[in-house]
Design a protein around this motif. Sequence first.
Motif, PDB file in Angstrom:
ATOM      1  N   MET A  19     -44.240  32.182  49.349  1.00  0.00           N
ATOM      2  CA  MET A  19     -44.925  32.934  48.280  1.00  0.00           C
ATOM      3  C   MET A  19     -46.188  32.208  47.850  1.00  0.00           C
ATOM      4  O   MET A  19     -47.139  32.121  48.568  1.00  0.00           O
ATOM      5  CB  MET A  19     -43.986  33.118  47.110  1.00  0.00           C
ATOM      6  CG  MET A  19     -43.158  34.378  47.254  1.00  0.00           C
ATOM      7  SD  MET A  19     -42.501  34.810  45.655  1.00  0.00           S
ATOM      8  CE  MET A  19     -41.931  36.452  45.968  1.00  0.00           C
ATOM      9  N   SER A  20     -46.175  31.604  46.728  1.00  0.00           N
ATOM     10  CA  SER A  20     -47.421  30.985  46.281  1.00  0.00           C
ATOM     11  C   SER A  20     -47.205  29.487  46.080  1.00  0.00           C
ATOM     12  O   SER A  20     -46.182  28.930  46.433  1.00  0.00           O
ATOM     13  CB  SER A  20     -47.877  31.635  44.982  1.00  0.00           C
ATOM     14  OG  SER A  20     -46.856  31.483  44.031  1.00  0.00           O
ATOM     15  N   ALA A  79     -46.524  28.029  43.568  1.00  0.00           N
ATOM     16  CA  ALA A  79     -45.559  27.729  42.515  1.00  0.00           C
ATOM     17  C   ALA A  79     -44.372  26.943  43.047  1.00  0.00           C
ATOM     18  O   ALA A  79     -43.651  26.304  42.295  1.00  0.00           O
ATOM     19  CB  ALA A  79     -45.059  29.019  41.886  1.00  0.00           C
ATOM     20  N   TYR A  80     -44.169  26.991  44.381  1.00  0.00           N
ATOM     21  CA  TYR A  80     -43.004  26.332  44.937  1.00  0.00           C
ATOM     22  C   TYR A  80     -43.320  24.932  45.427  1.00  0.00           C
ATOM     23  O   TYR A  80     -42.579  24.360  46.196  1.00  0.00           O
ATOM     24  CB  TYR A  80     -42.426  27.162  46.079  1.00  0.00           C
ATOM     25  CG  TYR A  80     -41.967  28.496  45.602  1.00  0.00           C
ATOM     26  CD1 TYR A  80     -40.860  28.601  44.752  1.00  0.00           C
ATOM     27  CD2 TYR A  80     -42.643  29.650  45.938  1.00  0.00           C
ATOM     28  CE1 TYR A  80     -40.444  29.816  44.290  1.00  0.00           C
ATOM     29  CE2 TYR A  80     -42.235  30.880  45.480  1.00  0.00           C
ATOM     30  CZ  TYR A  80     -41.134  30.944  44.653  1.00  0.00           C
ATOM     31  OH  TYR A  80     -40.720  32.153  44.195  1.00  0.00           O
ATOM     32  N   ALA A  92     -28.438  27.185  40.804  1.00  0.00           N
ATOM     33  CA  ALA A  92     -29.426  28.118  41.351  1.00  0.00           C
ATOM     34  C   ALA A  92     -29.961  27.618  42.678  1.00  0.00           C
ATOM     35  O   ALA A  92     -30.108  28.365  43.627  1.00  0.00           O
ATOM     36  CB  ALA A  92     -30.570  28.276  40.354  1.00  0.00           C
ATOM     37  N   ARG A  93     -30.196  26.289  42.746  1.00  0.00           N
ATOM     38  CA  ARG A  93     -30.768  25.766  43.978  1.00  0.00           C
ATOM     39  C   ARG A  93     -29.768  25.799  45.124  1.00  0.00           C
ATOM     40  O   ARG A  93     -30.114  26.064  46.264  1.00  0.00           O
ATOM     41  CB  ARG A  93     -31.264  24.341  43.737  1.00  0.00           C
ATOM     42  CG  ARG A  93     -32.759  24.271  43.818  1.00  0.00           C
ATOM     43  CD  ARG A  93     -33.239  22.888  43.536  1.00  0.00           C
ATOM     44  NE  ARG A  93     -33.750  22.776  42.184  1.00  0.00           N
ATOM     45  CZ  ARG A  93     -33.331  21.900  41.301  1.00  0.00           C
ATOM     46  NH1 ARG A  93     -32.366  21.058  41.601  1.00  0.00           N
ATOM     47  NH2 ARG A  93     -33.865  21.864  40.106  1.00  0.00           N
ATOM     48  N   GLU A 136     -29.604  29.207  46.478  1.00  0.00           N
ATOM     49  CA  GLU A 136     -30.779  29.509  47.291  1.00  0.00           C
ATOM     50  C   GLU A 136     -30.636  28.922  48.686  1.00  0.00           C
ATOM     51  O   GLU A 136     -30.864  29.598  49.690  1.00  0.00           O
ATOM     52  CB  GLU A 136     -32.026  28.942  46.617  1.00  0.00           C
ATOM     53  CG  GLU A 136     -33.252  29.058  47.494  1.00  0.00           C
ATOM     54  CD  GLU A 136     -34.516  28.712  46.755  1.00  0.00           C
ATOM     55  OE1 GLU A 136     -34.924  29.554  45.953  1.00  0.00           O
ATOM     56  OE2 GLU A 136     -35.091  27.630  46.973  1.00  0.00           O
ATOM     57  N   ALA A 192     -28.072  30.919  50.689  1.00  0.00           N
ATOM     58  CA  ALA A 192     -28.564  32.234  51.109  1.00  0.00           C
ATOM     59  C   ALA A 192     -29.617  32.081  52.205  1.00  0.00           C
ATOM     60  O   ALA A 192     -29.604  32.817  53.199  1.00  0.00           O
ATOM     61  CB  ALA A 192     -29.148  32.967  49.913  1.00  0.00           C
ATOM     62  N   PHE A 193     -30.511  31.094  52.031  1.00  0.00           N
ATOM     63  CA  PHE A 193     -31.575  30.930  53.022  1.00  0.00           C
ATOM     64  C   PHE A 193     -31.006  30.525  54.373  1.00  0.00           C
ATOM     65  O   PHE A 193     -31.510  30.948  55.410  1.00  0.00           O
ATOM     66  CB  PHE A 193     -32.594  29.891  52.543  1.00  0.00           C
ATOM     67  CG  PHE A 193     -33.615  30.469  51.621  1.00  0.00           C
ATOM     68  CD1 PHE A 193     -33.356  31.626  50.920  1.00  0.00           C
ATOM     69  CD2 PHE A 193     -34.851  29.861  51.465  1.00  0.00           C
ATOM     70  CE1 PHE A 193     -34.288  32.177  50.070  1.00  0.00           C
ATOM     71  CE2 PHE A 193     -35.787  30.411  50.619  1.00  0.00           C
ATOM     72  CZ  PHE A 193     -35.517  31.556  49.917  1.00  0.00           C
TER      73      PHE A 193
END
Lengths: 374, 884
Positions: B1-2, B4-5, B268-269, B272, B275-276
Amino acid sequence: MTDDITTKKGKSVSSRDRVDGATYAVVTIALTLAVTIFAFLFLPAIALPMLLAFVFVTAVGWVTYQAEVARILTLIATVLTVLTVGFITFFLFARALPAFLDHGLDLLLVPEQDNGESRWFFWLESVLPSDSTFWNPLSGAYSLIPMIWGTVVVTIIAGAVAGPLGLFGALFISEVASDRLREIIKPGVEILAGIPSIVYGFIGFQVLNGFIQTNFLDDGASFLIAGLVVGVMALPTVVSVGEDALSSVPQSMGDGSVAMGATEWQTMKSISIPAAFSGISAAVILGLGRAIGETMAVAAIMASGTQFADPLFDIFHANTTLTSLIATQYGSASESTVEVLFVAGVMLFVIVASMSIVAQYIERRMQRKLKGQQ
Amino acid sequence: MSNAYATTDQLVSAESNIYDRGLDTAIALSVVGFMLGFVTLVNLVPPGASGSTLTTAFGTLLAVVVGAVGITSLASYANVVPVTSQRVRGVGLGLVVSTLALTAFATALPVTMATLLGIMLLAEALAITAAGVSSRLELVDAEPNMSAGLLSGGALGVIGLVMGAAVGGALTGFGSRLWLGGAAVAGVGLFLLTILPREDLGSTLPTAIVVGALGLTIVTGTIGVGWQWNPQTLSGGFTGGAVIPVFLLSGMLLSAWSAAKCRAGFGARGREYGAFLVINLNAFLMVAVMATIVVFVTVKGAGYAVHGLTVGALTALVLLTPALLVAVKFARTPAGTNDWNSGARQLFRVLPLAAVGALAAMFASVLVTGSPLRYVYDYTVQVNRQGKTLDTAVAVTPDTTIGTLLLTALAMVLAVAFFRSFGSLRKVGVQSERARLIRRAVPTVVLVFVMLSTLFLVLGPAPFGLPLGGTLGFAAVVGGAVAASGLVVYPLAGVLTSDEPTLADSAQREAPLFTLGVFGGLGLLLATLLLQPVAGINPQVGPVNLVPVIALGAAVASLALVALTTVAKRSSEETITRRVLAEERRLGLVGAAGFTALLGLHVAVTSTSFTVLGVSVANKGSISWPMVMEAYIPLGAEPGGIMPAIIGTVWLVIGATLFAVPLGVGAAVFLTEYAEQGRFTAVVETATNALWSTPSIVFGLFGAAFLIPRLGGDESLLTGMLVLGFMLLPLVLITSRESIKAVPDEYRDASAALGVTQWETIKSVVLPAAMPGVITGVILGVGRIAGETAPLILVLGSTLNAKAGVNVIDGFQFVSEPPFIVNDALMTASASLPTQVWAVIAAGVSGSPQMGWATAFILLMVVLTFYAVGIMARTYFRRKLNYE
């Protein structure tokens, strides 16, 4: 065209002359084309000379009044395209009509029972074993019900494969993959879509049917293999349409979520997928349409079988589907059988076309919504 | 994405401890297990394998893993592809460790593949439990949520239902309804176990139970290799050979997800990462499926498809020229980015050049030593329903014949390519009076030649009984050829006799001679050459054939120009001069390629082969490819090939494109440029989209109902073309419309502001700008219809073993009654690649599966070539649009 046009030699040509000439050219072109089409429809022998006349008139017009002729030519192209759609619809229905009139709803019924009456088809009823012959052109048994059921089973299995895998694939391409990886995977998916269905069919026929015999004790062809193969074939459609839907979610929505401290996966799960949900469902619908219409792979894997599976959910059974029925029976069919095959064609056409239209409607609505015009 | 990561990078490159390393290995083990699941499913290694088979299999796996990880880490170490993520590094290390351990296991213990797979599942279960428990006991640093969440709970609940049903059914039989109870208990139990405890236990214990149960079933032999379950109601059943791999695939996917969650510390991490990982595995799976299909068809069909393929070494060298040029261009491409500086990356740039060079050296060695290069193998053909093995070879022979078609086509492509990179030499140098005179004269002479050719073409070589062809034509050809040779030598002589101080200066001064020599010479020689067949002559001077000798001489002279300018350029310092010299060099290359093409063209039009220094150019070249160039040979020792099918497919594609492209582009222009955007265009758009997804068999039905009765009443090539054209039409329309829409309105406004009419704007502004998109769309669409089968078997029939290809070009005949032109070739059925494959299937036991595979392979290659070209064209145009 209000002013007179001055030619290089200083002579002036009235704009009126030019308009008239252009009108003549356009009208002649349109007329010759119309005659050509009518000739093709009703008197094919003289269609070719008419076509040549049309080409000649067009060539002359192109030299003299290029702009006007170009315009009418593009219009003609549009009209011909629309006519194509119309002709396809009309001729399919026209050829199917006799069968509709002859058999009526018998095509969707369980054929004659002991009392000589054809029965209404109820799904529950057919869970019970039924000995009646559904399809036998020689004795005039024309029931499309088993083929419809075959299509349904294959489509369900294909959907179970293509739906989740396609959604994950779309997520991967649009959100997870790095730019470089995307440059590789995206064309890869397109190429997967390009592998001809007959190649899938040949693999299924030569290899997978043998595989399922040794590993699943089956006697050869089966819904399971056909469904899996068709699922793989429908996968690229789901992936690319779903990816389009996910990419059309505005970047700002995702950025907003990230700014709130959410992880990428949370953003995907709670922002991207819900926002693109209708687009993803359109992708699945299109993929299912592809699966319903798939012919050669199914025909190669399951060439025969016109009876119901018993029990209905027996995925190791083999049966023709609507498409493979047409492909395998058309060559040797009698006139009345051919008409029934056209009924199958009409069903396919109507179902898949309406699925496509629904999917387009959903996509457009989503686009409007995401652009904030609603 | 941007951006931000950006922090993710820092997170993943944090130093890892023993807990992290262990979980990385667990993830790696599940990835290995996932792959092994596929390997056993397709019986590459049967589940019952043990002893040396198993050791060999794991040895191979170890080699592959160590090789892949080794190369990647080397690349990372050399900073070619830097891998910074500790997780990726950990998984890489884990892959090596787990395959090493598995190989050791397989060698040391007397186990079967199935048992080993079961042990892997058990190990995974243990690792996950340990991770979950140590997190619960706060031994490691993790941030678990209060619950694993309803999504995971639901998924595990469904898995529990299935397992409970299976176990319950196996214990009590499906006759009683007790299995429902088992299913309910297991499902609800797993659901509760997932959602009730804290996340670290909730997302590890249930998975560990499931994976452990699967593993135990396999290890204890409850479901072993010979296990079978054949329910009475189904027509099939289940065997251990199928169930064990499926267990492994699902179990490993589950444990990979769970281990990934643990690795990232839950929360949350963790979700992630889990899922990834699953998403990445899925993408890997898709690519693997695609690669498997292509590789499988290649392995099965390539041997048959290239049987008896022989190529003359010189022809092979000619074939390599474009590849050589592309490789040179690739190697010369300047570094675009800042980090394009390390030696390793530069190595990658020259690798293709080295590869092409090595190939060329190999072919050249064949020419020099005179001993052919042969790869001998055998392939199977079908004789009387039995397989029969034949010996064959793929060979490069020391044959020095070059086919005209190949030579002319390649030389023309090269000439065009050089000409495109050539800019302009206008207003450079000084034009002498004589040169100006000649420049004026050349077009006139060419025009005279063309008129002469037309005269001979219309009236024959001897009009009105006068033997003009043998006299006037002869004189013209000789004169033209000599004049052309003079034109080519002119710049060479001009430069060498010039009185400028340096070679570079004189070459710059005589620049007008270069254009005159190359273009004038090419034009004049072409006109001369075309005069020959129509006048029925082929001038010989003694034993020497005049025109090809001059063409060859001109090519050599052009190469001399190239050499001259290269030498001059090396000695020159001035930028402008160097630029001019580079242009002149390109011009010389255009000349060399162009004159070579003319040489080939001469041989093609006069059918007289031309030999010089042992190299001969002839109409029949030295490529022999039976599969592609021969028809089926009935009862022959060799099976022949599928030439008719290939020709049929070529004609189908040409016909469909000719029909669909003008119509589609025209309609797109009207809908986008002329028509009012509103209901009508929307309806047409919807209809075309619907048409695009209409099943192909429906098009076949339409063709059968509508076209066949109007076009001769029988299956025919023309019907096939039109039906495929109807299928192609919507795609051409959709893509053309999209690319026309994408042309910015500013272009149209600017054109209108200049007073240009609408049609002129469309013709010279909109269409050229939209052309890349249209071309790409057409190529991709053609790729799709080239493999289309279903409509063709309704309107074209399916021919197996066709013995002759259709001859469309010679099929045209003029007749005196309507319809005045007939073409029998178009009106008869033909073979085509896809229907040929279908014919093999339909023939049942009498079809030859080997030939089917070979045909499928060729079809796949044809289609994939279209797709590859289309995708490359799109990438090329997009890059051009973005960066220029």
